[in-house]
Every structure is written in C-alpha cells, then in structure tokens.
Design an enzyme around this catalytic site. Structure first.
Site, mmCIF file in Angstrom:
data_model
loop_
_atom_site.group_PDB
_atom_site.id
_atom_site.type_symbol
_atom_site.label_atom_id
_atom_site.label_comp_id
_atom_site.label_asym_id
_atom_site.label_seq_id
_atom_site.Cartn_x
_atom_site.Cartn_y
_atom_site.Cartn_z
ATOM 1 N NE ARG A 175 53.634 51.653 19.098
ATOM 2 C CZ ARG A 175 52.703 51.598 18.330
ATOM 3 N NH1 ARG A 175 52.784 51.631 16.996
ATOM 4 N NH2 ARG A 175 51.670 51.586 18.979
ATOM 5 C CD GLU A 233 43.486 55.447 23.247
ATOM 6 O OE1 GLU A 233 44.334 54.782 23.150
ATOM 7 O OE2 GLU A 233 43.290 56.699 23.471
HETATM 8 P P1 AMP Z 1 44.721 49.041 24.130
HETATM 9 O O1 AMP Z 1 44.311 47.541 23.393
HETATM 10 O O2 AMP Z 1 43.809 49.718 23.960
HETATM 11 O O3 AMP Z 1 45.430 48.638 25.732
HETATM 12 O O4 AMP Z 1 46.150 49.520 23.171
HETATM 13 C C1 AMP Z 1 47.331 49.132 23.563
HETATM 14 C C2 AMP Z 1 47.967 48.625 22.141
HETATM 15 O O5 AMP Z 1 47.829 50.006 21.149
HETATM 16 C C3 AMP Z 1 49.493 48.897 22.369
HETATM 17 O O6 AMP Z 1 50.121 47.919 21.597
HETATM 18 C C4 AMP Z 1 49.887 50.141 21.868
HETATM 19 O O7 AMP Z 1 51.044 49.948 21.119
HETATM 20 C C5 AMP Z 1 48.834 51.125 21.358
HETATM 21 N N1 AMP Z 1 48.375 52.205 21.539
HETATM 22 C C6 AMP Z 1 46.954 52.403 22.076
HETATM 23 N N2 AMP Z 1 47.029 53.448 22.265
HETATM 24 C C7 AMP Z 1 47.865 54.116 22.257
HETATM 25 C C8 AMP Z 1 48.671 55.779 22.554
HETATM 26 N N3 AMP Z 1 47.798 56.443 22.982
HETATM 27 N N4 AMP Z 1 49.715 55.841 22.038
HETATM 28 C C9 AMP Z 1 50.703 54.975 21.543
HETATM 29 N N5 AMP Z 1 50.395 53.601 21.408
HETATM 30 C C10 AMP Z 1 48.935 53.157 21.723
#
Ligand code: AMP
Length: 174
Positions: free
Chosen positions: A61, A98
């Site tokens: 995305r 996450e």
């Molecule tokens: P993080 O590494 O935990 O900061 O996760 C970020 C990546 O995971 C980004 O590239 C987002 O596209 C995706 N992502 C994580 N959590 C979500 C969420 N709740 N909604 C949408 N995309 C998420």
C-alpha cells in the site's frame, strides 16, 4: 477538502487479517479522485523545497502513496519490497508486524551516498516496518529526512521506533 473528509472515507475492518486487529482500509480514499489528490498534497507539503531526491515506499500500500508523492516532489521512487521480489542485488532487514514477522529488501544501488530520502507509507502501527525501512536506507548511505504517513495508530507507540526520523502523520488514532 479537509482532513476530516479523508478520515470519513477510511473503513475500519475488525479482525482483519487476524482476530484483534482493526484494519484501516484506505481503498475508499484511493477510489475518490479529489480525496486522493488531497491526501497526496498533505503527505507532500512539509517536504517541498527540502532537497529530497528520492521517495521510498513500503510494499504494497505504501507504493500507492509514495509514487505520486515522488512525482510531486520531482524525485525518484525506491521500492522497499518483500523478500524475493526484487531482481537485482539486494540487502534485507527483518521486522515484527502487529500481526507477524516479515522482511524488507532494497536494491543495493537504490541510493547515492548522502542522498536525501523521504519514507512514505499508509499506516504506522508498531513502527517495526518503518524501523526496518530506515535501517535499510541508512545502510545504503541515505539521509532519511522524514517519514510521511497517512495514519498513525498512536496507542502502539510506533514513533519510538523511528530512531530520530521526524514523523508526519495526517491522522492520529488514540
Ligand atoms: P507496523 O510495522 O506494526 O508499524 O505496521 C505497519 C505496516 O503494516 C504498514 O505497512 C501497514 O500497511 C500495515 N498495518 C499494520 N497495522 C495495520 C492496521 N491496523 N491497518 C492497516 N494497515 C496496517
């Protein structure tokens, strides 16, 4: 159009891709021409006239936002991709999501030493992905001048993972 209009178009999808995660679906924003234009304007604005020559986007995305931001800045685009997707020589960093563990790769010749690079993604959650992206870009000699993101999930404290890179988030959810 104001940021409120953008937030009204985001769709919360509970328990996607797994139980307990509320997924922020930005496809309705991308599908609305004026909202998409405004989103790219807001992601770009603070980074005009900052000497940025490359914009890095995180698969998948992140690509949809980073490429138009790069074009607006008159900069080049760097894809940060999942393992095995890039055809040339790469370097890799692992990170925690996450919802799981993954890795990112970049081409070894993606950045010129000292080049000013802006990182762009749709969501910062735990910050693990962005942290890996920053490590990759710095490994190649980039000066990572900022991280421009549509949505910050503040309660996950992702900003702490950015190792001093300034975060510009359009929407912050507590
Ligand atoms: P993080 O590494 O935990 O900061 O996760 C970020 C990546 O995971 C980004 O590239 C987002 O596209 C995706 N992502 C994580 N959590 C979500 C969420 N709740 N909604 C949408 N995309 C998420």
């Amino acid at each position: 159009m104001v940021v409120d209009k953008l937030s009204g178009l985001i769709r919360d999808i509970p328990d996607f891709p797994e139980k307990g995660v509320v997924f922020k679906d930005i496809t309705p924003v991308l599908a609305d021409g004026s909202a998409f234009h405004e989103l790219i304007t807001k992601l770009t604005e603070p980074f005009k006239d900052r000497g940025i020559t490359k914009v890095a986007g995180i698969e998948a995305r992140g690509f949809t936002l980073a490429t138009p931001v790069a074009e607006r800045l008159g900069a080049g685009f760097i894809p940060l991709r999942k393992p095995g997707k890039l055809p040339y020589e790469t370097v890799r960093e692992e990170y925690e999501l996450e919802y799981g563990i993954d890795s990112l790769e970049v081409h070894t010749d993606a950045v010129i030493e000292g080049e000013k690079v802006l990182l762009v993604d749709d969501v910062i959650a735990t910050g693990g992905t962005a942290s890996a992206a920053i490590r990759l870009l710095r490994h190649l000699g980039a000066d990572v001048v900022g991280f421009s993101v549509f949505i910050e999930l503040v309660f996950l404290n992702g900003q702490r993972q950015l190792d001093g890179v300034p975060l510009h988030a359009l929407l912050r959810y507590d």
